[in-house]
Write an enzyme that holds these catalytic residues in place. Structure first.
Site, mmCIF file in Angstrom:
data_model
loop_
_atom_site.group_PDB
_atom_site.id
_atom_site.type_symbol
_atom_site.label_atom_id
_atom_site.label_comp_id
_atom_site.label_asym_id
_atom_site.label_seq_id
_atom_site.Cartn_x
_atom_site.Cartn_y
_atom_site.Cartn_z
ATOM 1 N N CYS A 1 8.210 -0.878 14.974
ATOM 2 C CA CYS A 1 9.465 -0.623 14.261
ATOM 3 C C CYS A 1 10.137 0.666 14.698
ATOM 4 O O CYS A 1 11.343 0.780 14.636
ATOM 5 C CB CYS A 1 9.263 -0.669 12.755
ATOM 6 N N VAL B 1 12.042 -12.569 5.898
ATOM 7 C CA VAL B 1 11.807 -13.839 5.221
ATOM 8 C C VAL B 1 10.489 -13.809 4.434
ATOM 9 O O VAL B 1 10.434 -14.195 3.269
ATOM 10 C CB VAL B 1 11.695 -14.994 6.243
ATOM 11 N N GLY C 1 4.014 -9.792 2.581
ATOM 12 C CA GLY C 1 4.228 -11.120 3.153
ATOM 13 C C GLY C 1 3.347 -11.399 4.356
ATOM 14 O O GLY C 1 3.670 -12.260 5.162
ATOM 15 N N CYS D 1 -0.472 1.840 10.255
ATOM 16 C CA CYS D 1 0.463 1.840 9.124
ATOM 17 C C CYS D 1 -0.150 1.116 7.927
ATOM 18 O O CYS D 1 -0.052 1.575 6.794
ATOM 19 C CB CYS D 1 1.779 1.195 9.546
#
Ligand SMILES: Cc1ncc(COP(=O)(O)O)c(C=O)c1O
Lengths: 397, 359
Positions: free
Chosen positions: B193, B11, B121, B97
């Protein structure tokens, strides 16, 4: 989009106005070609006339034209169907395939190896991407165990043309069914299927200006093929599914156009290709032309330009050229947008870094000098930037 | 400006990209492929996420590409993560990262290709200051991600756009829905992740192998349990220790020390966890550097920890931070981010911790 330069005709090429007209006209009529009533018969007639026209254009028998939903399906039918047919008939399990096939052939072959106990012999190619006939000869020395041989007519990435008539002859002499994927060759190379004598030939409509999702396997009626799609048995019991009469009508028009204009088109794109290569050599001197540099119809597809730009990543070049109004390709397949180092270049002996630094420009009938000049104007700057970004990646990595 | 919008398929990055387009920037969407495992499922770089990001880019009418940074990610983030755990430290791979991939490899590449900035974002604000761009906490305190961006330097901040720093998360979701973005209802990703099932211990065991050893009570020296790999523990950890013997002081036991070479994990009462001073290495500065004379700042040691008042100074390139109230459970490998009010001052990786009072 009008001011963009489209140099990706090997991916797909603009639809011909005549093909669109035939397609739209038939789409306005009701009728399933398998129905027995008047509307069905009218659709059936369109399909059969299209079949006859394609057969006449390609110099084969109408009964050998099996319509499919595109090149991929035709390749699957040829590879799997011929394999199963020969396996059932004589117990043969060996598949001979060039190591530079399109994924529509490569993946079915690998699937047969993984799931159907096929044994695969990948036929090597030389540094120009041409198949080694001596290794084919060795493989054909024991033909009884060989289910089929598949070698593409012309390669979609690097444009190298294979001696398909010679290969067909060798396979025929050995009694081994031979399939060739002619998707990229049609419309650019002379094509007389009777003279070539392959058992199965794949063609696709959208690569020659016809609608998407239509193609054909030109299949010797004597070849024993087990279907991939089972159902109504519409196409000689070899392929099932309601025929797309409108698509087939557009396809037939595109084949007629491809064959009738082949010489002229080849000369047109060849001249543009030589202009593009010469221009790139002048501005990016270390660019390397991959494949066969020859200009003959037995050497390279006339509209194919495939280059490596040492130190650049092909996908970054593509992105920069895209931003500069140029549509081209890295030439190889990708998974979710991630380019894989091309199996074709690797098979030709290129190292993976060089394989990732490649770009393919493919020309078609509608290509112009302005398209070529747009590339020549944008490429040097793009190469410089991509090279800068490439050095960074190496430093950081 | 020519901007690379890093689009994860979630999003936040989708709305960030949409706003940049609205603002008239020349935006190209980039999805980072950080792992080549093309499995679907959770995590931040699956095929489904790439597809979602592409759909959003299509709706916004911007060019979209996938950049394969999987090799760099494996080397700079995953291998580092394993190496840190192997040496008994507790790394933050998301910060790594950001430091090595998103605001380094990606930013450098974007600049080389002719872009001016990279946008993400993240919830934090880049604000022009007198001495250059400054990084500040987000308006939405609950979502604030300035901590994980604490490793960015001034030069990186100058090329970073964070369109969401002034918003509340709820507003961003509502905006995604209003814009008709199909990702509006997608859940946030919280996991590391490359460990989509969230089971870090199992991941470490699969990569580092079994290294059985003892869990020892720091006070008494008695063995209270065994473990299959000291690397899988974190200072301050309480659960999953497998201690069945009762402690004589009836207090719960926490991991207070990890000795990888001896394969020993020591446990003790919570008081042993208190840290008064931390020494950090590899300092980074989001503005003027802290010098040798102490500066009063606030230190944050975890993504969602409360900042603690502290004085910080540089001693031989090591950042020495004295906390005015002790921090409970601070492990080597963790990042300390220093704040002056809402402004990020800099960061360092904890290398050693000290207790003043002996408990
Ligand atoms: C050589 C070759 N074979 C097969 C195909 C697949 O054809 P289609 O797109 O009709 O499925 C292509 C097109 O990408 C091709 O270039």
């Amino acid at each position: 989009m009008a001011d963009r330069a489209y140099l990706d005709h090997a991916a797909t090429t603009p639809m011909l106005a005549e093909a669109r007209a035939a397609w739209v006209a038939q789409s306005q009529r009701v009728g399933n070609p398998s129905s027995l009533h008047t509307a069905g018969r009218a659709a059936r007639r369109v399909v059969e006339e299209s079949r006859e026209a394609i057969a006449a254009d390609l110099r084969c028998r109408p009964s050998s034209v099996v319509f499919t939903a595109g090149g991929t399906e035709a390749d699957n039918l040829a590879v799997k169907g011929l394999f199963w047919g020969r396996r059932d008939a004589v117990g043969a399990r060996r598949v001979l395939a060039s190591s530079i096939e399109h994924h529509a052939v490569l993946d079915p072959v690998e699937w047969l190896a993984d799931h159907q106990q096929a044994e695969v012999a990948w036929l090597p190619v030389d540094e120009r991407g041409r198949i080694d006939l001596a290794s084919l000869e060795t493989e054909l020395a024991e033909p009884s165990g060989v289910a089929l041989c598949t070698v593409m007519w012309a390669n979609n990435e690097i444009g190298t043309v294979q001696p398909v008539a010679r290969i067909a002859e060798m396979c025929r002499a050995a009694g081994v069914p031979f399939h060739t994927d002619a998707v990229q060759a049609l419309g650019f190379l002379p094509m007389d299927l009777t003279a070539v004598g392959a058992d199965a030939v794949t063609i696709s409509s959208h690569k020659i200006g016809g609608p998407f999702g239509v193609g054909a396997l030109v299949l010797d009626p004597a070849a024993k093929v087990v279907p991939v799609l089972h159902g109504g048995g519409q196409e000689r019991e070899v392929r099932s599914g309601t025929l797309d009469a409108a698509g087939i009508a557009g396809f037939a028009v595109a084949v007629a156009h491809a064959v009738a204009g082949q010489r002229e088109r080849a000369a047109h794109v060849l001249a543009l290709r030589e202009r593009l290569i010469a221009g790139i050599r002048a501005t990016v001197p270390d660019a390397r032309l991959n494949g066969d540099p020859g200009t003959g119809a037995e050497e390279r597809l006339p509209g194919n330009v495939h280059l490596s730009f040492p130190g650049c990543e092909g996908d970054l070049l593509l992105m920069l050229l895209d931003a500069a109004g140029i549509d081209c390709s890295t030439g190889s397949a990708c998974t979710a947008g991630i380019p894989e180092p091309s199996h074709v270049l690797l098979a030709m002996g290129a190292d993976p870094a060089l394989a990732r630094s490649s770009l393919r420009f493919s020309l078609g009938g509608t290509s112009t000098e302005a398209d070529v000049d747009a590339v020549l104007a944008a490429l040097p700057g793009a190469v410089e930037r991509a090279r800068r970004a490439g050095t960074l990646a190496h430093r950081a990595g | 400006m020519r901007v690379v919008a890093a689009m994860s398929g979630g999003v936040d990055s989708s709305v960030a990209a949409a706003r940049l387009v609205d603002a008239g920037h020349d935006v190209v969407g980039i999805h980072l492929a950080l792992s080549r495992k093309s499995s679907s499922g959770r995590g931040c770089c699956t095929l489904d996420d790439a597809r979602d990001a592409r759909r959003v880019a299509d709706m916004l009418g911007i060019a979209f590409y996938v950049w394969d940074l999987s090799e760099q990610f494996a080397a700079d983030v995953v291998d580092d993560f394993l190496a840190e755990y192997r040496s008994g430290r507790t790394p933050n791979p998301c910060m790594r990262c950001n430091e090595r991939i998103k605001f380094a490899a990606v930013l450098d590449r974007a600049v080389a290709l002719g872009f001016d900035a990279v946008a993400t974002g993240h919830y934090a604000r880049v604000v022009p200051g007198t001495g250059g761009p400054e990084l500040h906490r987000a308006v939405d305190a609950a979502k604030d991600q300035s901590y994980v961006l604490g490793v960015l330097g001034v030069e990186q901040l100058g090329r970073t756009i964070l369109p969401l720093g002034g918003d509340l998360k709820g507003e961003v979701r509502a905006e995604a829905a209003r814009r008709g973005l199909l990702v509006a209802a997608k859940p946030d990703s919280h996991d590391i992740c490359f460990i989509p099932d969230g089971d870090t211990a199992a991941f470490l065991r699969s990569r580092l192998g079994d290294q059985p050893g003892d869990i020892v009570d720091e006070r008494t020296g008695t063995v209270v349990a065994t473990h299959s790999g000291a690397y899988a523990f974190t200072i301050g950890q309480r659960r999953g220790l497998g201690i069945t013997v009762a402690t004589e002081d009836a207090q719960p036991r926490y991991v207070v020390g990890i000795d990888i070479d001896a394969r020993t994990v020591s446990v003790g009462p919570p008081a042993l966890l208190d840290v008064d001073v931390a020494e950090g290495i590899r300092p980074t500065w989001a503005g003027p550097a802290v010098g040798e004379s102490p500066v009063e700042l606030a230190a944050q040691v975890r993504a969602h920890a409360e900042p603690v008042a502290a004085s910080a100074r540089l001693v031989d390139e090591r950042l020495v931070v004295e906390f005015h109230t002790p921090i409970r459970g601070l492990a080597p490998g963790q990042s300390m981010v220093l704040y002056d009010g809402t402004r990020v001052v800099g960061s360092a990786t904890v290398d050693a911790t000290h207790r003043m009072r002996v408990a």
